[in-house]
Every structure is written in C-alpha cells, then in structure tokens.
Design an enzyme around this catalytic site. Structure first.
Site: not given
Length: 554
Positions: A65, A110, A182, A236, A259
C-alpha cells in the site's frame, strides 16, 4: 542475563521488544507503532481497541500500500517528503519499504533529492528529528546528548556543522537533514538562509575561531563521557575545519570524517578496479584532482596513505598527484593562500613556466594523467577539449565526475564515452543509467561508511586507522563486477548494499583484531571468530532487519 558464549553477539536484533506504552500514546511512537499490522493479541494487550480499523494486515500488505502511494507522487521532492512522513509514523514499515525498493528510492532518500530537501528544510519542517546543539548555549550540550540514552543505547553518532552540504554549501540548521539521511543508510545498510523569514536556525553569521573550537571540544568531551563506546562520524564540515578537527580527535576516540575517509575509500576502490582493468601499475598512476576542497584533498590523502600501506612511499604518490582549484593548478608560490591539506601537493612553479595553469585542458596536456577526478561542483568542467586531450595520451582514461547533486557534475557518462571514443572507465558521484549497455558505477560513500561504522562498533575499536580503511578499499574493490568482466562496473550494485556492508564490516573487524585496536573481547568478553567466513556470519547475525518482532508489555 543470557549465558556467555564464545561467539555471543552483543547487539539485540532478535526476540521480543519490551514496550511500556499502550493506546494512543503507543500509536504516536514510530518505533512501536505498527498501524494495521498489530495482531489481535497485541491490540488486546496494549489497549488498542477502537484506535484501529478492524482489518489485520501483514507487513507486506502495508509495504504494498505504501509503495502504491509513493508511486502516485509525481515529483522527487514530493516522494522524499512522503517517505520522511512515513518514517515518523512507523519506522519498521519505512525501512522495509526502502529495503524492498532500495535501488529505485536511493536517489530520493539521498543525493540528489536530499539536497533539495535540505535546502527547503525550514519550509518543509513538520517534526524535529535528531539532536540540535546551539552554539549560543554550550551549557546545554551534555544535557541535550544525555537525553538520548545511556552508553548502552548509543553506538553511532553523526555530527555536522552544516557548512559544506552535498556540494550546495552552508545550509545551517538544515544540516540535520544530511545527518538524518546518513543514519537511514547506516540503519538500512548497516547567507540566503538568514534572510528567509521561515529559517529555523540562529539568525547570525557562522561562528568561527576559539568559540567554535571550544563548542566542538565540549561536544566531543561529552560524547566521550556519555557514550564511550560510540563511533563518531563527522559529516560535511567545511574545508577550514574538517581536516583540522579530524587530526585533533582521531587519536582520542573512534572517529572518522566521511568526506575524507568515506569519499576517499570508495574512490580508491573505484580507482583500484579501474587501474586493474586499464593495466596500469599504481606506482606509475598519474592523477589530476579537479576541486581541492575537503573531498578532493581527502581523496589525495587516502590515495597517499593507501598506497603507503602497499609499500609505496608517500612522497612518490604525492609526486604523481596534481590538485586544481579556483586559482588553477595549486603551485608552491601560492603557499600562504593554500590550506594545510593542500600544501603538500603544490607543484613546483619551475615546471609550469609558460603553461596556462588555469586551463584544465593545458594541465591535462602537460600531465598526461591516467585518472581525472572531479570534486569541483563545476558543471561541464570536463568538456570535449579536456576529454579528447586525455584520450590522446592513455589507452583507458579513468574519469570520475564525482560532484553532486546531479546538476553539478563535471560531465555525464555519455559525454565522457563520446569524447574518449568509448574507452573511458567511469564512476560518478550521482546515479546515472547504463550507457551503451555499460553499467555506470555510482561512487557513493554509502558503500563504505556503514561498513566502517558497523565494523568499528562490533569490534569496539578505540580508533579508526588507515589500515582499517585500506581493508575497506580492498574488500570493496574485490566485489566489483569488473573483477571478473573488464566491461563490468567499477563498483557493485547499490541493490546489494546490505551484503556489501556486512563484508566491509567484517574486513574492518578482522583488521581491528589483527592490529589490536579492537576491544570487544576486553569490554564485553566476546570471542570473535578470526576466519573470514565465520566472522562474516557473526557480523550478519547482528544486522537489524525491518520486521515486526513480538512485543512484550512491561
């Protein structure tokens, strides 16, 4: 308490779940709510009569559904919003829906769609998720963190200061979106803002210097005090802070910067696959990295450190890497304008006289690189002139346009193949469909950071070392289709991410055990299998599955 076994598992992912709630309160808690999936016995036990429709449905009924509802939404951002709404209603259903349709939904939860959701965070805001720490109230850090549980409850923490989000820059309080995304992948796999009247963060410019450093240090010390077993994932952070903070805290606790380590490790795995297909010796590899920010310098450092674990001197690797950023090729004469991470790679000015060092095509002509890696967020930077020049000098050009979201990529795979006569080996930072029946590897951190995190958690590693990252690179590269087929993708399929994460976590656990950074036997008395197959089974046994487990009223 369960009796100790020589290979007992430390995490509870099976058996009944204790629940102290009932009625409407229970239905408002996404970790306990099952909607129409509550059994008749559970409806009676938890006083749910009158709160639900009469039909008793399975989790699969609910997934079907929800998928129909998802499919009826026309825009990617709308789909993202629907999924976030589902997440705060029923967590098991949310994760099961994603697991069953991961390849289709990956770009929604993402990059690139999550970038748009983060940009619109203050306008789309419905319900808070995560822990918000205010630099104007450092006295609240410990209390805010402690509200999330005891050291037995928290294994993994993702923290961001929001300065450099997914190629779209400073997003302030919207950074909670990348941390949330994340954690979803971790679970599943293992100043315009200030002028916006709807913006939900502090209305002042970003704090820097001593006050910023003190705030971060207060946070880290609280993490060490409250959650000494947790792995800390930096996400980040901007170029001025990312590497500096990592170097400060890496010796103190199990932490990594996605990163730097995540981007570096997955890029190295792609590069390792490409080098094998191209028949190039890593010792001879010439690499130009276009974009020398956190990701670009992180890739350079990871390449340097990885090859150093293979017996190649760091200086030899550095001599074969050229960094290009806004001023053009980074040169020694720019020393005072370069960051500490950039300076080791600055080229000698004497070797670049009479060369236009602001022209990527001229740099490529001079260097004749085997590999060209883009982390610039500069669209179309890898143009026809650059790609054709590269193809003149090497048989199989390795071209990785890694910037995301998609609108910021340096070139499309189709363009790369066109201007290299189909000879290029390609990996991208955003998802692309096949080109000329060739699958395009998506060079996404999700391939590595869940495994790094899970392996570090299960081994109770006291640090995340370069040799652990090297083990991740080797494991991921070994899983690429190109291992057996030269025309295969340089990385495995994201649809297999759970299996991939288990294998990478296993590699991390075994490496941590080998080098003595693992503490699980010391802390929890658990004897971990040392052979790969049994260790993989031990790791897999502890991976949470989105399913309705029995509920026990307490």
């Amino acid at each position: 308490m369960a009796p100790k076994s020589s290979t007992r598992v430390p995490l509870s992912v099976k058996g009944p779940i204790d629940c102290p709630y009932e009625g409407k309160e229970m239905l408002n808690l996404p970790q306990f709510n099952r909607g129409t999936g509550f059994t008749a016995e559970e409806r009676e036990l938890f006083n749910l009569a009158g709160h639900l429709p009469a039909a008793l449905q399975t989790l699969q009924n609910q997934v079907d559904r929800a998928y129909d509802q998802y499919s009826s939404i026309s825009t990617p951002l709308g789909k993202n919003t629907f999924l976030m709404s589902l997440k705060v209603q029923n967590e098991v259903l949310y994760f099961r829906l994603l697991q069953d349709h991961l390849k289709e939904m990956f770009s929604i939860i993402y990059t690139p769609t999550e970038s748009e959701a983060i940009e619109q965070y203050s306008r789309l805001f419905r319900r808070p998720e995560g822990c918000f720490l205010d630099i104007n109230h450092p006295e609240c850090i410990e209390r805010s963190l402690a509200a999330w549980g005891t050291e037995e409850d928290i294994d993994y923490i993702i923290v961001s200061d929001g300065e450099e989000i997914l190629g779209i820059g400073d997003q302030g309080v919207g950074a909670i979106g990348i941390s949330s995304a994340k954690t979803v992948l971790m679970t599943l796999c293992a100043g315009r803002l200030l002028k916006d009247e709807l913006y939900l963060g502090n209305r002042h410019n970003r704090i820097r210097g001593e006050r910023y450093d003190k705030f971060v240090d207060d946070f880290v010390q609280c993490v060490k005090k409250l959650y000494p077993r947790a792995v800390l994932h930096f996400e980040d952070f901007g170029l001025p802070n990312a590497r500096r903070l990592l170097e400060t805290y890496r010796p103190q606790l199990a932490c990594f910067n996605d990163d730097v380590h995540g981007t570096g490790a997955v890029t190295l795995a792609s590069l390792s696959s490409a080098v094998r297909v191209a028949g190039v010796d890593f010792r001879d590899l010439r690499t130009v990295i276009f974009g020398a920010g956190t990701a670009g310098t992180g890739i350079a450092d990871q390449l340097r450190d990885f090859l150093n674990t293979q017996g190649i001197s760091k200086q030899q690797v550095i001599n074969h890497i050229w960094l290009v950023d806004k001023p053009g090729l980074l040169l020694e004469s720019m020393h005072d304008k370069l960051t500490p991470a950039q300076r080791p790679y600055a080229a000698s000015d004497d070797r670049w006289k009479e060369i236009d060092t602001k022209s990527l095509a001229e740099i490529v002509k001079k260097v004749k690189p085997h590999a060209l890696i883009g982390c610039s967020t500069k669209p179309k930077a890898f143009n026809e002139a650059v790609l054709r020049e590269m193809a003149k000098h090497v048989e199989r050009p390795i071209v990785f346009p890694l910037s995301n979201p998609t609108r910021l990529h340096e070139a499309t795979p189709a363009e790369i193949f066109k201007y290299t006569d189909g000879k290029a080996l390609v990996a991208t930072g955003s998802p692309f469909g096949p080109v000329n029946n060739k699958e395009i590897a998506e060079n996404n951190n999700c391939f590595v950071y869940p495994g790094i995190g899970m392996g570090s958690i299960l081994s109770r590693a006291d640090r995340v070392t370069e040799t652990m990252i090297a083990a991740v690179v080797n494991e991921l590269a070994s899983l690429a289709p190109s291992e057996n087929d030269p025309n295969g993708a340089l990385l495995p399929d994201v649809a297999d991410i759970r299996d991939i994460s288990a294998k990478i976590a296993t590699a991390v656990v075994l490496q941590a055990l080998e080098e003595g950074t693992a503490r699980v036997e010391e802390i929890e008395g658990i004897k971990v299998p040392r052979d790969r197959d049994h260790c993989l089974a031990w790791v897999t046994e502890q991976m949470w599955k989105p399913e309705y487990r029995p509920l026990r009223k307490v």
